[in-house]
Scaffold this motif. Structure first.
Motif, PDB file in Angstrom:
ATOM      1  N   TYR A  29      36.662  44.380  33.407  1.00 34.23           N
ATOM      2  CA  TYR A  29      37.032  43.163  33.131  1.00 34.23           C
ATOM      3  C   TYR A  29      37.485  42.499  34.477  1.00 34.23           C
ATOM      4  O   TYR A  29      37.828  43.262  35.361  1.00 34.23           O
ATOM      5  CB  TYR A  29      38.301  43.000  32.078  1.00 34.23           C
ATOM      6  N   GLU A  30      37.324  41.198  34.617  1.00 33.85           N
ATOM      7  CA  GLU A  30      38.275  40.343  35.700  1.00 33.85           C
ATOM      8  C   GLU A  30      38.947  39.163  35.015  1.00 33.85           C
ATOM      9  O   GLU A  30      38.616  38.854  34.050  1.00 33.85           O
ATOM     10  CB  GLU A  30      37.109  39.914  36.601  1.00 33.85           C
ATOM     11  N   THR A 126      40.306  36.813  30.655  1.00 34.17           N
ATOM     12  CA  THR A 126      39.727  37.966  30.921  1.00 34.17           C
ATOM     13  C   THR A 126      38.032  38.009  30.664  1.00 34.17           C
ATOM     14  O   THR A 126      37.837  37.373  29.615  1.00 34.17           O
ATOM     15  CB  THR A 126      39.874  39.360  30.530  1.00 34.17           C
ATOM     16  N   GLU A 129      33.299  42.293  33.596  1.00 33.03           N
ATOM     17  CA  GLU A 129      32.832  42.506  35.105  1.00 33.03           C
ATOM     18  C   GLU A 129      32.440  43.951  35.492  1.00 33.03           C
ATOM     19  O   GLU A 129      32.722  44.846  34.624  1.00 33.03           O
ATOM     20  CB  GLU A 129      34.089  42.207  35.961  1.00 33.03           C
ATOM     21  N   ALA A 133      34.269  46.489  40.453  1.00 34.26           N
ATOM     22  CA  ALA A 133      34.918  45.440  40.995  1.00 34.26           C
ATOM     23  C   ALA A 133      36.570  45.266  41.459  1.00 34.26           C
ATOM     24  O   ALA A 133      37.339  46.011  40.839  1.00 34.26           O
ATOM     25  CB  ALA A 133      34.824  44.044  39.872  1.00 34.26           C
ATOM     26  N   THR A 136      41.836  42.410  39.678  1.00 35.29           N
ATOM     27  CA  THR A 136      42.212  40.847  39.595  1.00 35.29           C
ATOM     28  C   THR A 136      43.420  40.805  38.774  1.00 35.29           C
ATOM     29  O   THR A 136      43.707  41.490  37.645  1.00 35.29           O
ATOM     30  CB  THR A 136      40.946  39.987  38.956  1.00 35.29           C
ATOM     31  N   ARG A 244      38.679  36.474  41.476  1.00 30.94           N
ATOM     32  CA  ARG A 244      37.200  36.385  42.347  1.00 30.94           C
ATOM     33  C   ARG A 244      36.597  35.005  41.709  1.00 30.94           C
ATOM     34  O   ARG A 244      35.803  34.362  42.400  1.00 30.94           O
ATOM     35  CB  ARG A 244      36.032  37.443  42.022  1.00 30.94           C
ATOM     36  N   SER A 245      37.004  34.506  40.649  1.00 29.19           N
ATOM     37  CA  SER A 245      36.176  33.467  39.920  1.00 29.19           C
ATOM     38  C   SER A 245      37.341  32.186  39.572  1.00 29.19           C
ATOM     39  O   SER A 245      38.170  32.553  39.022  1.00 29.19           O
ATOM     40  CB  SER A 245      35.501  33.741  38.667  1.00 29.19           C
TER      41      SER A 245
END
Length: 249
Positions: A29-30, A126, A129, A133, A136, A244-245
């Motif tokens: 996840y991110e 969340t 991802e 990765a 985060t 990242r997003s």
């Protein structure tokens, strides 16, 4: 200590009733950070969060961070009263992990063009991802309180706003940020955004109290908002994230 929120796909640092001290995405996840193009009254804001999460196929449990803006700083009693209603809503979403609120939060009062009522400024959630990765996370907002509690007696240099007092306040806050960052298992190299909230941005304050600590994270700069922490008597607040997003809604 990091605690698991498996339904949300993240771990969190225990805070106090209204919020956790920070969150970090689990492997796979991110954390995605969203900013509102136009702030909404905070309860309507939660409806917007719900709608967005449904649109992208994520459950309510994915909500892991909330950013609020208030018309003016509260009295300590008023802030505690607001938090009762806020916690009731978070509980109604079934977001608690046992008796703990896992959602990180920042709540500040803009000094310029403040809202007429508390509004949602942004939030984090969340999303799936790749396994490899980068980490985060979100570090929740903190001001110059000695303890993670809502007690006016714990305000650093209460009632003082001279250069020495502000440097001490800022130094204390950056210490909290670093402690939470390390508690999440992260490092300054992974920080992508640092927010500073104060109306007392004196010459040399950030250079003396903040920049020496953040090291390489300084390459992203600092985002200063001319705002006050949510409780009267507090003068300096910060929050941070490593994501990242970033999206605008």
């Amino acid at each position: 200590m990091l605690l698991a929120n498996r339904r949300g796909g993240y771990h969190f640092l225990m805070g106090i009733d209204p919020y956790s001290c920070g969150v970090v995405a689990d492997p796979g996840y991110e954390v995605v950070h969203a900013t509102m193009r136009a702030p909404l009254p905070w309860r309507e804001g939660f409806e917007k969060i719900d709608s967005h999460l449904r649109e992208i196929g994520r459950p309510r449990h994915a909500l892991c961070g909330v950013e609020l803006r208030s018309p003016t700083p509260y009295s300590m009693e008023g802030f505690i009263e607001f938090n009762v209603g806020y916690c009731d809503l978070v509980q109604s979403w079934d977001l608690y992990v046992g008796d703990l609120n896992p959602v990180a939060r920042t709540n500040v009062a803009p000094a310029d063009s403040p809202p007429a009522a508390p509004v949602l400024h942004g939030f984090s959630y969340t999303a799936p991802e790749m396994q490899d990765a980068p980490m985060t996370f979100v570090v929740a907002g903190a001001a110059e309180l000695r303890e993670a509690a809502l007690d006016e007696d714990d305000i650093i240099r209460r009632g003082e706003s001279g250069p020495d007092a502000l440097r001490e306040k800022a130094g204390h806050v950056i210490g909290i940020m670093e402690s939470r960052l390390h508690g999440l298992g992260a490092s300054w190299e992974l920080v992508t955004a640092i927010d500073v909230y104060t109306v007392f941005l004196l010459e040399g304050l950030l250079e003396d109290s903040v920049l020496p600590k953040i090291g390489v994270a300084g390459r992203h700069g600092l985002c200063w908002s001319r705002a006050r922490p949510p409780v009267r008597g507090l003068d300096f607040e910060m929050d941070m994230r490593g994501v990242r997003s970033e999206v605008k809604l």
